[in-house]
Design an enzyme around this catalytic site. Structure first.
Site, PDB file in Angstrom:
ATOM      1  N   HIS A  47       0.798  -1.282   0.082  1.00 52.71           N
ATOM      2  CA  HIS A  47       0.050  -0.236   0.025  1.00 52.71           C
ATOM      3  C   HIS A  47       0.981   1.254  -0.044  1.00 52.71           C
ATOM      4  CE1 HIS A  47      -2.601  -3.000   2.369  1.00 52.71           C
ATOM      5  NE2 HIS A  47      -3.591  -2.169   1.704  1.00 52.71           N
ATOM      6  N   ASP A  90       2.198   1.917   3.433  1.00 52.30           N
ATOM      7  CA  ASP A  90       3.337   0.983   4.298  1.00 52.30           C
ATOM      8  C   ASP A  90       4.534   1.483   3.623  1.00 52.30           C
ATOM      9  OD1 ASP A  90       1.214  -0.588   4.234  1.00 52.30           O
ATOM     10  OD2 ASP A  90       1.340  -1.917   2.391  1.00 52.30           O
ATOM     11  N   HIS A 109     -11.130 -14.084   3.621  1.00 49.49           N
ATOM     12  CA  HIS A 109     -12.538 -13.311   3.439  1.00 49.49           C
ATOM     13  C   HIS A 109     -13.537 -14.096   2.805  1.00 49.49           C
ATOM     14  CE1 HIS A 109      -9.818  -9.407   2.461  1.00 49.49           C
ATOM     15  NE2 HIS A 109      -9.695  -9.944   3.889  1.00 49.49           N
ATOM     16  N   ASP A 151      -5.617 -13.819   9.343  1.00 51.90           N
ATOM     17  CA  ASP A 151      -4.544 -13.543   8.448  1.00 51.90           C
ATOM     18  C   ASP A 151      -3.260 -14.346   8.801  1.00 51.90           C
ATOM     19  OD1 ASP A 151      -5.747 -11.814   6.785  1.00 51.90           O
ATOM     20  OD2 ASP A 151      -4.993  -9.957   7.789  1.00 51.90           O
TER      21      ASP A 151
HETATM   22  C1  XLS Z   1      -7.473  -6.737   4.374  1.00 47.06           C
HETATM   23  C2  XLS Z   1      -7.327  -7.002   3.194  1.00 47.06           C
HETATM   24  C3  XLS Z   1      -5.979  -5.983   2.820  1.00 47.06           C
HETATM   25  C4  XLS Z   1      -6.025  -5.974   1.362  1.00 47.06           C
HETATM   26  C5  XLS Z   1      -5.037  -4.800   0.835  1.00 47.06           C
HETATM   27  O1  XLS Z   1      -8.456  -7.504   5.141  1.00 47.06           O
HETATM   28  O2  XLS Z   1      -6.930  -8.051   2.914  1.00 47.06           O
HETATM   29  O3  XLS Z   1      -4.982  -6.714   3.370  1.00 47.06           O
HETATM   30  O4  XLS Z   1      -5.406  -7.126   0.655  1.00 47.06           O
HETATM   31  O5  XLS Z   1      -5.671  -3.702   0.926  1.00 47.06           O
HETATM   32 NI    NI Z   2      -5.857  -8.988   1.247  1.00 46.84          NI
HETATM   33 NI    NI Z   3      -7.770  -9.721   4.798  1.00 47.47          NI
END
Ligand code: XLS
Ligand code: NI
Ligand code: NI
Length: 434
Positions: A99, A102, A269, A307
């Site tokens: 990003h 980042d 997700h 994650d």
């Molecule tokens: C957050 C998202 C993020 C995207 C990029 O849950 O996965 O990390 O991949 O903005």
């Molecule tokens: Ni992501």
């Molecule tokens: Ni994510």
């Protein structure tokens, strides 16, 4: 000198290796179904999780210490870039993702933020040339700053929309400058916390306009990569508009973006949306919008986006099979959208995480290869639909039958005989090949 310089260069050691940091299965040049393993997987390191995340959680302070967490922000960002590439060079994966925020600090104005980003990009460009590591995708962080608390494109204030547009313009141009293969839009705050203050029709129109502006700008600057939307149903908002693959597909149709935008599908997700990971990949592939993958895993006991790095090749073999069936990810790849746990405070932990993750993907790919070469699964599926390949099935699909003619057909034919779906037999085949 960076904090990662003492880490070893990761090597392939094969399944019997004893070095805990050797790769057992990820042999990048191995040919799998006619393609190099690295070209199937195109693995990528996520800058945010690996070099920005601090171990902070809602209940406690950062636990990871990195020298670039302190000091003058630009100097710290440059130090972080050097360290990131020292780490990625030792790991040996071909890609990274970032990003805007980042890699570079946010300034006091949109103009100053762009200048800071440009300054750090110079350093990153140099490091990319030195190491040969490429950019899988770039993106803009449109969710951390308080200005985005009510959304970026879907904000009730058009001035915030304009600010987000400036940020995406800069991040898209940065991605283009670094030769990125994709640009991702994840709508972290594009949703609502309560319907009591939310106008759904307006927010949909705003978001559709925003995506069209991004596509227009992509063509204006000659960016040849793919624009990707990353579905996620919730977290941080109660409801996010890019909920899942099917929902985003409807959005693309509604806003005439089909053919311009594909999807970046994230394992955790998918499960948050109540789907399996393989369902989301297969759905995207069947709709022609499979772009890239954010690879990670959730925790079955925790209902949020934990994650974590993938560590179960059998679980991952069915998503991988769908990727293989789709012919691969093209310009996409497998980005480790995964972070080490809060207590994993040694820098070695970051290397262990990636080594295990990429080996898990490699094993999953090898299982998928065995399933494909075995052929029984595809043969059984083809056989199951064989009726649609000729005669009545083809006439129905071609539109030459009506309810009237079909009723006549059914009234004159013997009742169709039910046939087994054979689920357990198929599951056994897969399990035995795993
Ligand atoms: C957050 C998202 C993020 C995207 C990029 O849950 O996965 O990390 O991949 O903005
Ligand atoms: Ni992501
Ligand atoms: Ni994510």
């Amino acid at each position: 000198m960076t904090v990662f310089d003492h880490l070893p260069y990761v090597r392939f050691g094969g399944p019997d290796a004893t070095d805990p940091l050797a790769l057992r299965y990820y042999d990048k040049d191995l040919t799998v179904l006619g393609r190099r393993m690295e070209d199937w997987l195109r693995p990528s390191v996520a800058y945010w999780h690996s070099f920005v995340a601090s171990g902070l959680d809602p209940f406690g302070s950062p636990t990871h210490e990195r020298p670039w967490f302190q000091g003058e922000p630009l100097a710290a960002a440059l130090m972080k870039a050097d360290a990131a590439f020292a780490f990625m060079e030792r790991l040996g994966l071909p890609f990274f993702c970032f990003h805007d925020r980042d890699v570079a600090p946010e300034g006091d104005s949109a103009r100053q933020s762009k200048a800071l980003l440009d300054r750090v990009l110079e350093r990153i460009e140099g490091q990319m040339q030195r190491t040969g590591i490429r950019l899988l995708w770039g993106t803009a962080n449109l969710f951390s700053h308080p200005r985005y608390m009510a959304g970026a494109a879907t904000n009730p204030d058009p001035a915030v929309f304009a600010f987000a547009a400036a940020q995406v313009k800069h991040a898209l141009e940065a991605t283009h400058r670094l030769g990125g293969r994709n640009y991702v839009l994840w709508g972290g705050r594009e949703g609502y916390d309560t319907l009591l203050n939310t106008d759904l029709a307006r927010e949909d129109a705003q978001l559709g306009r925003f995506m069209n502006l991004v596509v227009e700008h992509k063509h204006r600057i000659g960016f040849t990569g793919t624009i990707l939307i990353e579905p996620k149903p919730m977290e941080p908002t109660k409801h996010q508009y890019d909920r899942d693959v099917a929902t985003v597909y409807g959005f693309l149709v509604r806003h005439k973006l089909l053919g311009e935008v594909k999807l970046n599908i994230e394992a955790n997700h998918a499960t948050l949306a109540g789907h399996s990971f393989e369902h989301e990949i297969a759905t995207a592939a069947s709709l022609g919008v499979l772009g890239s993958v954010d690879i990670n895993r959730g925790d079955p006991q925790n209902g949020w986006d934990t994650d974590q790095f993938p560590n179960n090749a059998q679980d991952l073999s069915l998503p991988m099979l769908e990727v293989v069936r789709a012919g691969g990810l093209g310009d996409g790849g497998f980005n480790f959208d995964a972070k080490i746990r809060r207590q994993s405070i040694d820098v070695e932990d970051l290397l262990h995480a990636h080594v295990g993750g990429v080996d898990t993907m490699a094993r999953a790919l090898l299982i998928a290869e065995r399933i494909v070469l075995d052929g029984r699964l595809d043969a059984a599926r083809a056989e199951r639909y064989a009726g649609w390949d000729g005669g009545l099935g083809q006439r129905i699909l071609a539109g030459t039958e009506s309810l009237q003619t079909l009723a006549e057909h059914a009234e004159n034919a013997a009742p169709p005989a039910p046939r087994s779906g054979r689920q357990e037999a198929l599951e056994n085949w897969v399990a035995r090949l795993s």
